[in-house]
Design a protein around this motif. Structure first.
Motif, PDB file in Angstrom:
ATOM      1  N   ARG A  98       0.210   3.432   6.018  1.00 30.03           N
ATOM      2  CA  ARG A  98       1.454   3.134   5.312  1.00 30.03           C
ATOM      3  C   ARG A  98       1.175   2.922   3.828  1.00 30.03           C
ATOM      4  O   ARG A  98       1.887   3.448   2.961  1.00 30.03           O
ATOM      5  CB  ARG A  98       2.093   1.884   5.931  1.00 30.03           C
ATOM      6  CG  ARG A  98       3.367   1.384   5.233  1.00 30.03           C
ATOM      7  CD  ARG A  98       3.053   0.232   4.299  1.00 30.03           C
ATOM      8  NE  ARG A  98       4.197  -0.228   3.549  1.00 30.03           N
ATOM      9  CZ  ARG A  98       4.947  -1.256   3.918  1.00 30.03           C
ATOM     10  NH1 ARG A  98       4.708  -1.886   5.038  1.00 30.03           N
ATOM     11  NH2 ARG A  98       5.933  -1.639   3.132  1.00 30.03           N
ATOM     12  N   GLU A 102       2.689   5.509   1.024  1.00 24.20           N
ATOM     13  CA  GLU A 102       3.667   4.998   0.064  1.00 24.20           C
ATOM     14  C   GLU A 102       3.088   4.954  -1.350  1.00 24.20           C
ATOM     15  O   GLU A 102       3.787   5.248  -2.331  1.00 24.20           O
ATOM     16  CB  GLU A 102       4.154   3.614   0.482  1.00 24.20           C
ATOM     17  CG  GLU A 102       5.270   3.092  -0.416  1.00 24.20           C
ATOM     18  CD  GLU A 102       5.842   1.769   0.047  1.00 24.20           C
ATOM     19  OE1 GLU A 102       6.485   1.091  -0.781  1.00 24.20           O
ATOM     20  OE2 GLU A 102       5.655   1.414   1.231  1.00 24.20           O
ATOM     21  N   GLU A 147      13.022  -1.982   5.428  1.00 23.39           N
ATOM     22  CA  GLU A 147      12.676  -0.609   5.806  1.00 23.39           C
ATOM     23  C   GLU A 147      13.326   0.393   4.852  1.00 23.39           C
ATOM     24  O   GLU A 147      12.686   1.342   4.381  1.00 23.39           O
ATOM     25  CB  GLU A 147      13.122  -0.323   7.237  1.00 23.39           C
ATOM     26  CG  GLU A 147      12.844   1.118   7.662  1.00 23.39           C
ATOM     27  CD  GLU A 147      13.450   1.468   9.000  1.00 23.39           C
ATOM     28  OE1 GLU A 147      13.232   2.600   9.460  1.00 23.39           O
ATOM     29  OE2 GLU A 147      14.151   0.615   9.588  1.00 23.39           O
ATOM     30  N   HIS A 150      11.519   0.674   1.277  1.00 25.48           N
ATOM     31  CA  HIS A 150      10.277   1.443   1.216  1.00 25.48           C
ATOM     32  C   HIS A 150      10.522   2.924   1.536  1.00 25.48           C
ATOM     33  O   HIS A 150       9.899   3.795   0.918  1.00 25.48           O
ATOM     34  CB  HIS A 150       9.251   0.836   2.168  1.00 25.48           C
ATOM     35  CG  HIS A 150       8.792  -0.519   1.746  1.00 25.48           C
ATOM     36  ND1 HIS A 150       7.894  -0.716   0.712  1.00 25.48           N
ATOM     37  CD2 HIS A 150       9.129  -1.764   2.191  1.00 25.48           C
ATOM     38  CE1 HIS A 150       7.682  -2.009   0.552  1.00 25.48           C
ATOM     39  NE2 HIS A 150       8.417  -2.667   1.435  1.00 25.48           N
ATOM     40  N   PHE A 166       5.506   9.123   6.892  1.00 22.91           N
ATOM     41  CA  PHE A 166       6.113   7.798   6.849  1.00 22.91           C
ATOM     42  C   PHE A 166       7.044   7.602   8.042  1.00 22.91           C
ATOM     43  O   PHE A 166       7.100   6.517   8.629  1.00 22.91           O
ATOM     44  CB  PHE A 166       6.879   7.624   5.538  1.00 22.91           C
ATOM     45  CG  PHE A 166       7.054   6.195   5.116  1.00 22.91           C
ATOM     46  CD1 PHE A 166       5.994   5.463   4.613  1.00 22.91           C
ATOM     47  CD2 PHE A 166       8.289   5.571   5.208  1.00 22.91           C
ATOM     48  CE1 PHE A 166       6.146   4.141   4.219  1.00 22.91           C
ATOM     49  CE2 PHE A 166       8.456   4.246   4.813  1.00 22.91           C
ATOM     50  CZ  PHE A 166       7.380   3.537   4.318  1.00 22.91           C
ATOM     51  N   LEU A 169       5.285   6.639  11.197  1.00 23.57           N
ATOM     52  CA  LEU A 169       4.836   5.244  11.229  1.00 23.57           C
ATOM     53  C   LEU A 169       5.985   4.261  11.429  1.00 23.57           C
ATOM     54  O   LEU A 169       5.746   3.061  11.601  1.00 23.57           O
ATOM     55  CB  LEU A 169       4.126   4.900   9.914  1.00 23.57           C
ATOM     56  CG  LEU A 169       2.852   5.687   9.583  1.00 23.57           C
ATOM     57  CD1 LEU A 169       2.405   5.377   8.157  1.00 23.57           C
ATOM     58  CD2 LEU A 169       1.744   5.369  10.568  1.00 23.57           C
ATOM     59  N   ARG A 170       7.216   4.746  11.385  1.00 19.44           N
ATOM     60  CA  ARG A 170       8.386   3.869  11.292  1.00 19.44           C
ATOM     61  C   ARG A 170       8.434   2.816  12.401  1.00 19.44           C
ATOM     62  O   ARG A 170       8.599   1.619  12.121  1.00 19.44           O
ATOM     63  CB  ARG A 170       9.665   4.696  11.333  1.00 19.44           C
ATOM     64  CG  ARG A 170      10.933   3.840  11.327  1.00 19.44           C
ATOM     65  CD  ARG A 170      12.181   4.667  11.509  1.00 19.44           C
ATOM     66  NE  ARG A 170      13.354   3.815  11.540  1.00 19.44           N
ATOM     67  CZ  ARG A 170      13.791   3.177  12.613  1.00 19.44           C
ATOM     68  NH1 ARG A 170      13.148   3.285  13.765  1.00 19.44           N
ATOM     69  NH2 ARG A 170      14.871   2.414  12.551  1.00 19.44           N
ATOM     70  N   GLN A 173       5.742   0.189  12.103  1.00 21.82           N
ATOM     71  CA  GLN A 173       5.997  -0.666  10.947  1.00 21.82           C
ATOM     72  C   GLN A 173       7.084  -1.689  11.261  1.00 21.82           C
ATOM     73  O   GLN A 173       6.977  -2.863  10.883  1.00 21.82           O
ATOM     74  CB  GLN A 173       6.435   0.178   9.751  1.00 21.82           C
ATOM     75  CG  GLN A 173       5.323   0.995   9.119  1.00 21.82           C
ATOM     76  CD  GLN A 173       5.784   1.648   7.837  1.00 21.82           C
ATOM     77  OE1 GLN A 173       5.973   0.985   6.835  1.00 21.82           O
ATOM     78  NE2 GLN A 173       5.992   2.951   7.873  1.00 21.82           N
TER      79      GLN A 173
END
Length: 225
Positions: A98, A102, A147, A150, A166, A169-170, A173
């Motif tokens: 992450r 990012e 959420e 980001h 991304f 990974l949601r 996360q």
């Protein structure tokens, strides 16, 4: 979430026609896992979800198979399913990826100067909502805005590969966010302050500063593992 009674839910705030029963069971159970209502190692039976949603076992079984494929449930013969715990090593892996994704997206976003004004305004509005949720001690609402904040940075970069990774990974996360803020509800204001610093770096076009602030922000999750 109580499974001893039948409940109805509205998903994604939608007023459209009801979702198919299998989708309802999938979203209901997945949300409970990500929120921590169903904790790692807990056994959950198809019958519990049937009773909660007032549906038959077939769609619930389909939902469990999907969640098993996503490694959120582990099917247990004659027992139903067990919620897969998020092990510290997996959590570290998610946080490392992450941060890398990012950070790279933010660098692309500010490569030619400050982030675009429309995105900055969107992020400022998001932080206003975060403040309202923090003041109301509304952890769920705050996490949703967290959420979105980001994700907006990554999407704004225009890097389709970063957006794709991304998104992968949601779910994990989100599970980590609920673990952190569930264990430390007093952290809402601290996390909000982190977000303000991140926004300031975007407004200044400071990619290295964004990475530094992001590393400190992500470290809060590591500290909760």
């Amino acid at each position: 979430m109580r499974y001893g009674r039948r409940v109805t839910e509205t998903y994604e705030g939608s007023a459209v026609a009801p979702l198919p029963a299998a989708d309802r069971a999938y979203l209901h159970t997945k949300r409970a896992i990500l929120r921590g209502d169903l904790v790692g190692g807990q056994v959950v039976s198809e019958g519990q979800i049937c009773d909660a949603l007032g549906i038959s076992r077939t769609p619930v079984h389909e939902a469990f198979l999907r969640l098993d494929a996503e490694r959120l449930l582990a099917l247990a013969p004659r027992r139903g399913a067990v919620v897969v715990p998020m092990e510290p090593q997996e959590a570290r892996n998610v946080l490392e990826m992450r941060e890398a994704v990012e950070g790279a997206a933010a660098a692309r976003l500010v490569a030619d100067g400050p982030a675009p004004a429309p995105l900055l305004e969107r992020l400022r509005a998001n932080l206003d909502r975060q403040r309202d949720f923090a003041d109301a001690a509304d952890t769920d609402g705050f996490i949703g805005c967290d959420e979105d904040f980001h994700a907006a940075v990554v999407t704004g970069s225009g890097n389709a590969t970063a957006v794709h990774f991304f998104a992968l990974l949601r779910d994990r996360q989100q599970r980590l966010r609920h673990q952190l803020l569930g264990l430390r509800p007093g952290e809402l204001g601290v996390v909000l302050a982190d977000h303000h610093r991140l926004l300031a770096r975007l407004a200044a076009g400071d990619a290295d500063g964004y990475r530094t602030e992001l590393a400190a922000h992500v470290a809060r999750h590591r500290g909760a593992l």
